[in-house]
Design a protein around this motif. Structure first.
Motif, PDB file in Angstrom:
ATOM      1  N   GLU A   1       0.831  -1.205   0.000  1.00 31.08           N
ATOM      2  CA  GLU A   1       0.000   0.000   0.000  1.00 31.08           C
ATOM      3  C   GLU A   1       0.866   1.256   0.000  1.00 31.08           C
ATOM      4  O   GLU A   1       0.569   2.232  -0.684  1.00 31.08           O
ATOM      5  N   ALA A   2       1.938   1.234   0.777  1.00 29.70           N
ATOM      6  CA  ALA A   2       2.812   2.403   0.854  1.00 29.70           C
ATOM      7  C   ALA A   2       3.542   2.638  -0.456  1.00 29.70           C
ATOM      8  O   ALA A   2       3.670   3.773  -0.922  1.00 29.70           O
ATOM      9  N   LEU A   3       4.036   1.553  -1.092  1.00 28.77           N
ATOM     10  CA  LEU A   3       4.814   1.698  -2.317  1.00 28.77           C
ATOM     11  C   LEU A   3       3.952   2.093  -3.509  1.00 28.77           C
ATOM     12  O   LEU A   3       4.407   2.811  -4.401  1.00 28.77           O
ATOM     13  N   LEU A   4       2.707   1.623  -3.526  1.00 22.71           N
ATOM     14  CA  LEU A   4       1.827   1.872  -4.681  1.00 22.71           C
ATOM     15  C   LEU A   4       0.589   2.651  -4.249  1.00 22.71           C
ATOM     16  O   LEU A   4      -0.519   2.396  -4.716  1.00 22.71           O
ATOM     17  N   PHE A   5       0.791   3.602  -3.374  1.00 22.94           N
ATOM     18  CA  PHE A   5      -0.326   4.333  -2.781  1.00 22.94           C
ATOM     19  C   PHE A   5      -1.163   5.088  -3.798  1.00 22.94           C
ATOM     20  O   PHE A   5      -2.321   5.430  -3.563  1.00 22.94           O
ATOM     21  N   PHE A   6      -0.584   5.378  -4.976  1.00 25.35           N
ATOM     22  CA  PHE A   6      -1.239   6.230  -5.954  1.00 25.35           C
ATOM     23  C   PHE A   6      -2.277   5.503  -6.795  1.00 25.35           C
ATOM     24  O   PHE A   6      -3.034   6.138  -7.533  1.00 25.35           O
ATOM     25  N   HIS A   7      -2.330   4.167  -6.711  1.00 26.87           N
ATOM     26  CA  HIS A   7      -3.224   3.415  -7.604  1.00 26.87           C
ATOM     27  C   HIS A   7      -4.464   2.939  -6.846  1.00 26.87           C
ATOM     28  O   HIS A   7      -4.361   2.205  -5.865  1.00 26.87           O
ATOM     29  N   PRO A   8      -5.658   3.303  -7.297  1.00 23.50           N
ATOM     30  CA  PRO A   8      -6.880   2.898  -6.584  1.00 23.50           C
ATOM     31  C   PRO A   8      -7.099   1.391  -6.568  1.00 23.50           C
ATOM     32  O   PRO A   8      -7.713   0.864  -5.643  1.00 23.50           O
ATOM     33  N   VAL A   9      -6.616   0.685  -7.599  1.00 21.69           N
ATOM     34  CA  VAL A   9      -6.789  -0.770  -7.625  1.00 21.69           C
ATOM     35  C   VAL A   9      -6.067  -1.413  -6.447  1.00 21.69           C
ATOM     36  O   VAL A   9      -6.557  -2.388  -5.857  1.00 21.69           O
ATOM     37  N   VAL A  10      -4.897  -0.872  -6.087  1.00 23.31           N
ATOM     38  CA  VAL A  10      -4.144  -1.424  -4.952  1.00 23.31           C
ATOM     39  C   VAL A  10      -4.957  -1.288  -3.666  1.00 23.31           C
ATOM     40  O   VAL A  10      -5.045  -2.231  -2.868  1.00 23.31           O
ATOM     41  N   TRP A  11      -5.577  -0.138  -3.470  1.00 25.94           N
ATOM     42  CA  TRP A  11      -6.383   0.066  -2.257  1.00 25.94           C
ATOM     43  C   TRP A  11      -7.618  -0.825  -2.261  1.00 25.94           C
ATOM     44  O   TRP A  11      -8.018  -1.356  -1.218  1.00 25.94           O
ATOM     45  N   TRP A  12      -8.227  -0.985  -3.436  1.00 27.60           N
ATOM     46  CA  TRP A  12      -9.398  -1.865  -3.512  1.00 27.60           C
ATOM     47  C   TRP A  12      -9.016  -3.310  -3.217  1.00 27.60           C
ATOM     48  O   TRP A  12      -9.682  -3.995  -2.433  1.00 27.60           O
ATOM     49  N   LEU A  13      -7.936  -3.783  -3.840  1.00 29.24           N
ATOM     50  CA  LEU A  13      -7.481  -5.152  -3.587  1.00 29.24           C
ATOM     51  C   LEU A  13      -7.105  -5.352  -2.123  1.00 29.24           C
ATOM     52  O   LEU A  13      -7.401  -6.387  -1.520  1.00 29.24           O
TER      53      LEU A  13
END
Length: 573
Positions: free
Chosen positions: A195-207
């Motif tokens: 989450e910290a490394l790819l915080f900018f992508h909404p798919v990461v937060w959804w997953l």
């Protein structure tokens, strides 16, 4: 920095693809065990981290090439990576605060009464846990919390000992022990890092949110099985309902609490389990995830297939190695040919005999025809309105009225792909533009080309067409002209324009880049032709001609060339 920046930019679309496939799989598995959906989310989140890391390592050797191919974007790369680093730093600081909360909670907690520790130990033995799991009390919690890696423990609000029946509190403790048995705390920490490394992508937060929700459902299933086949699910559901009635408390994401996820959904699944998915549905996620990994990394590129040879390429094709020996690379360009000029062997081909627009690759023929005419290279040419592009309205650095020598016009046409300079070369050709076109047609016949047609000198017209195979022959012919080789094999040069030196740069940013030995080069682009590249390179001491037609973008064209060069270098070893 540049390689990581390009990897982050590419992950914007890659993450969307991974998220789309994960959503499809989760929909197919909505009736399956939560363990399957958890696996899908975990693999998808792992792909989200692995793809940019893989691309960064893959693009790092071509970092210089990428940074010079798209200067406007490349110039912003330090700012982009800096913004990412700042955001990641803030997210990691948030994670550090959560870990500090966990450490402080451990210190502030007190051991639970011996009888409750005994109950927890009995549940742990039934779950097969061999590690000791202490039960500790902390006043300001809303529910039980599991935390710790090597020394796990369960924190329990002291008030729950008197507010919940024993059987319901045991159900909540069983839920937390399920987290401990599955090492969910470690998985949760790794998830927080992603989450910290790819915080900018909404798919990461959804997953990530789905992963946490499914993790709680898996723990519910395990605890329900532990508590008994007949009433385990009902006891767990009643415990969650009782927990939902309590006031919420603060628990950071790094801790695992029984009240996480959608409590209502969890209660419904425990009280009324859905029918389990059939066997083929359970096998589907692994197949689709594997296919998605390949598709995302290849970006839909087809495996190269050896095309049928034209009459012109027959001589080279008969010496070509069997298809299994040819390079098979996931290149983006739609039409590709790689030829070993020393032997005439075709090292790689993809749809190499399709007739397509060739854009400014035309200027190689323009240069050969002008040099064949042996015109005075020092004769002054003046750019007129007749040289202005009225078809594409392309931009130009050369104003109407500018004066330059014929040699300077040739250099600008080949290096900077200057259309007005190329048009002036044809206009001042003996017999004018009509004479130029006749000379080009004669040159095409002399080279034995049957599928090449040239209507004008710049390549702006989509009527200028050829094939990858015949463009390789044109490039090989251009390499026999010392002037063309001299002009196109340097990164930059100075030419006299209006009596003053002007610096011009090669449109092929690979020229002069580390590791490249390019002897002849020409790029091209129109909307109809896509991104094109024709060049002769030295692979060790062997000359190799590479032609790429109709790539999706400059970056893809560069990456194709880098892939081919890397594979050729391995073969040379």
């Amino acid at each position: 920095m540049n390689a990581w920046g390009w990897a982050l930019l590419n992950f914007v679309w890659q993450g969307a693809v991974v998220g789309g496939v994960a959503a499809l799989l989760l929909a197919l598995l909505r009736g399956a065990s939560a363990r399957w959906r958890y696996a899908v989310c975990a693999v998808a989140l792992g792909l989200c981290l692995g793809l940019p890391l893989w691309q960064c390592l893959d693009l790092a050797p071509a970092e210089v090439e990428f940074s010079t191919e798209l200067p406007p974007l490349a110039e912003q790369m330090p700012a982009l990576v800096g913004a990412w680093a700042l955001g990641t730093g803030l997210m990691l600081a948030r994670l550090a605060l959560g870990l500090a909360w966990v450490a402080r909670a451990r210190r502030r907690s007190t051991p639970a009464p011996a009888d409750w520790q005994a109950r927890l130990d009995a549940l742990a033995r039934r779950l097969g846990l061999r590690r000791p799991v202490p039960l500790r009390l902390l006043p300001d919690l809303a529910g039980p919390v599991a935390l710790g890696v090597l020394r796990p423990c369960v924190l329990l609000p002291a008030a729950l000992l008197s507010r919940l029946p024993v059987d319901l509190l045991e159900a909540l403790l069983a839920h937390e022990l399920a987290h401990v048995r599955r090492w969910d705390y470690v998985a949760n920490l790794l998830q927080s890092v992603v989450e910290a490394l790819l915080f900018f992508h909404p798919v990461v937060w959804w997953l990530s949110a789905r992963l946490r929700a499914e993790r709680e459902l898996v723990a519910d299933e395990i605890s329900a099985e532990l508590l008994g086949q007949h009433d385990g699910g009902r006891r767990m559901a009643l415990a969650l309902h009782a927990l939902s009635e309590l006031p919420p408390g603060h628990t950071p994401n790094v801790a695992l609490a029984a009240h996480g996820g959608d409590l209502l959904r969890r209660i419904e699944r425990l009280l009324a389990p859905r029918p389990q998915a059939t066997g083929w549905k359970l096998a589907l996620p692994a197949l689709l995830i594997a296919a998605t990994s390949f598709v995302v990394q290849a970006k839909g590129r087809d495996t190269a297939e050896p095309p049928a040879a034209t009459a012109t390429a027959a001589a080279a094709a008969k010496d070509a190695p069997p298809p299994a020996q040819q390079l098979r690379l996931p290149v983006n360009a739609k039409h590709v040919v790689v030829v070993d000029d020393a032997t005439g062997k075709v090292l790689m081909s993809r749809d190499a005999d399709a007739v397509v627009p060739i854009a400014s690759l035309t200027k190689l023929l323009t240069a050969m025809v002008v040099l064949d005419a042996k015109l005075d290279p020092n004769e002054k040419l003046r750019i007129t309105n007749d040289d202005v592009d009225t078809l594409k309205h392309s931009k130009s650095r050369v104003r109407v009225g500018t004066q330059m020598t014929r040699l300077a016009a040739l250099e600008m046409a080949l290096m900077e792909s200057e259309n007005r300079a190329a048009a002036a070369l044809a206009r001042t050709f003996p017999g004018g533009e009509a004479g130029f076109v006749k000379a080009v047609q004669a040159k095409i016949r002399a080279l034995g080309l049957s599928r090449t047609a040239i209507a004008e000198p710049t390549g702006l017209s989509p009527a200028n067409t050829s094939t990858a195979t015949e463009m390789a022959a044109i490039t090989a012919a251009a390499a026999r002209y010392g002037e063309i080789e001299r002009i196109t094999s340097v990164k930059k040069a100075k030419v006299p324009v209006d009596g003053r030196p002007r610096e011009i740069r090669n449109t092929n940013r690979l020229v002069g880049a580390k590791g490249w030995d390019i002897r002849v080069s020409k790029t091209g682009y129109t909307e109809e032709a896509g991104r094109c590249l024709a060049m002769r390179i030295l692979n060790g001491k062997r000359p190799v001609t590479v032609v790429l037609l109709d790539a999706d973008g400059s970056a893809q064209r560069l990456r194709d060339a880098a892939l081919i060069r890397k594979s050729l270098a391995k073969q040379a070893l």
